[in-house]
Design an enzyme around this catalytic site. Structure first.
Site, PDB file in Angstrom:
ATOM      1  CE1 TYR A  96      -3.700   2.610   0.828  1.00 32.57           C
ATOM      2  CE2 TYR A  96      -1.873   3.653   1.981  1.00 32.57           C
ATOM      3  CZ  TYR A  96      -3.136   3.720   1.430  1.00 32.57           C
ATOM      4  OH  TYR A  96      -3.829   4.896   1.474  1.00 32.57           O
TER       5      TYR A  96
ATOM      6  CD  GLU B 136      -6.250   4.588  -1.172  1.00 33.56           C
ATOM      7  OE1 GLU B 136      -5.899   4.899  -0.020  1.00 33.56           O
ATOM      8  OE2 GLU B 136      -7.205   3.830  -1.411  1.00 33.56           O
TER       9      GLU B 136
END
Length: 382
Positions: free
Chosen positions: A101, A189
């Protein structure tokens, strides 16, 4: 403003982030055609602005164009957290060896753009933060000098990026940062950022949330807005120049001034009610703007009463009162209204409101209490 995955990927690609090209489709036949052009196995992904697509059946693999058509037929029309899927993204499938991530947020507490990174990608980062906070790096960037090369290396080391992919990771990190800054984003993101079986570092999924206040200087990003995914009331409010956010309560709020609107909502809750919206009608309250605000509020069937709280500075209270009375005549739905007007010409507003048989209040506490009573069905609240 939230961007769909394929739009977010467009922005990342402009800044050199490596990813797999894909095509969007709105029909199963379109998905099949996209898969034929791509060639090989594909993944069919619902394009919705909510999380949890995979768990809800909105992400499916397809080994052939025929299977892609079948998967798209299963996904298009699917309800995911109250949103109906209308578009899918068809992209090449990837054999994944490792997931990460990587994100950037505008962290108001730190007063800085902050990197969020974790070697536990492909899952909800909020859940990881709750159950295993040590697995997440939070690194604020200097507000003036921004992302530095030593920080890129530190983030890569924390994630455990293989040595042979650190240059590629630097391209990803710098591209994500430029995407964030140049788009005036609140969040950007990549989840997951993956290492494939053949050793490539790729962004498989992306999410970007833009700052609405900065959109006037980004016409090309404003054009990416997906109106099908937004509340119709919020779209109407934006077109009318009214600041509006839909909530889940029963008391509609019409207020001039963001701070006053937030205070009004707080006092509604304190009085035992729940606000149905945040609405800042802005300066002035002419009949056409008041009517637009009424329509937006009453578009929510949960609204049982409306609390109108106006502070007259430059705005004249009697003009506001006339605007309310005039706009009220055009409404097709009758709900009790509680009106509090203070400030300039508030005394002149009182007889206008009284003649129209509207519930009035002198204090905000009293107005909130009367609105809560009215929403509960007590029309004797006046």
């Amino acid at each position: 403003m939230k961007l769909q995955e394929h739009r977010s990927k467009e922005i990342l690609a402009r800044h050199g982030v490596p990813l797999l090209d894909g095509e969007t489709a709105t029909t199963p036949e379109g998905a099949r055609a996209a898969a034929e052009r791509i060639g090989g196995p594909v993944v069919v992904k619902a394009q919705v602005l909510v999380g949890g697509r995979g768990k809800a059946g909105g992400v499916k693999l397809a080994a052939s164009p025929e299977k892609a058509e079948e998967r798209a037929r299963e996904i298009i029309g699917l309800d995911i957290k109250g949103t109906t899927v209308k578009t899918v993204l068809v992209a090449p499938a990837a054999e994944i060896a490792k997931e990460y991530y990587l994100g950037l947020i505008l962290d108001r507490a730190a007063r800085a753009i902050t990197v969020i990174a974790s070697a536990e990608g492909g899952v909800e980062i909020e859940e990881t933060a709750r159950t295993n906070p040590e697995a997440i790096l939070r690194h604020p960037l200097h507000p003036l000098i921004g992302l530095q090369e030593h920080e890129v290396r530190r983030i890569g080391f924390f994630l455990g990026i293989p040595a042979e992919l650190r240059k590629d990771f630097a391209l990803v990190m710098r591209g994500l940062y430029r995407s964030f800054v140049e788009s005036d984003a609140d969040l950007a993101e990549i989840n997951p950022l993956v290492v494939t079986d053949d050793g490539q570092l790729l962004a498989l999924d992306a999410k970007i949330v833009l700052d609405d206040s900065a959109l006037p200087r980004h016409a090309e990003l404003e054009a990416m807005r997906d109106l099908n995914e937004e509340e119709p009331s919020e779209v109407a409010a934006r077109e009318a120049g009214i600041s509006f956010i839909k909530l889940d309560g029963t008391i509609g709020c019409m207020v001039n001034g963001a701070g006053l609107a937030m205070t009004t909502m707080d006092l509604v809750k304190l009085a035992g009610g729940e606000p149905a919206n945040f609405l800042d009608i802005g300066g002035g309250a002419k009949a056409d703007r008041v009517a637009a605000a009424f329509r937006i509020i009453l578009d929510d069937p949960n609204v049982k009463a409306i609390l109108i709280n106006i502070f007259g500075g430059i705005t004249r209270g009697d003009e506001v009162a006339r605007g309310i009375v005039e706009a009220r005549r055009s409404l097709t739905r009758d709900v009790p209204m509680v009106v509090r007007i203070v400030g300039t010409n508030a005394a002149e507003a009182k007889p206008i409101l009284a003649e129209a048989d509207l519930i009035t209040a002198d204090s905000l506490d009293d107005a909130a209490a009367k609105a809560v009573e009215a929403a509960r069905g007590d029309r004797t609240a006046a």
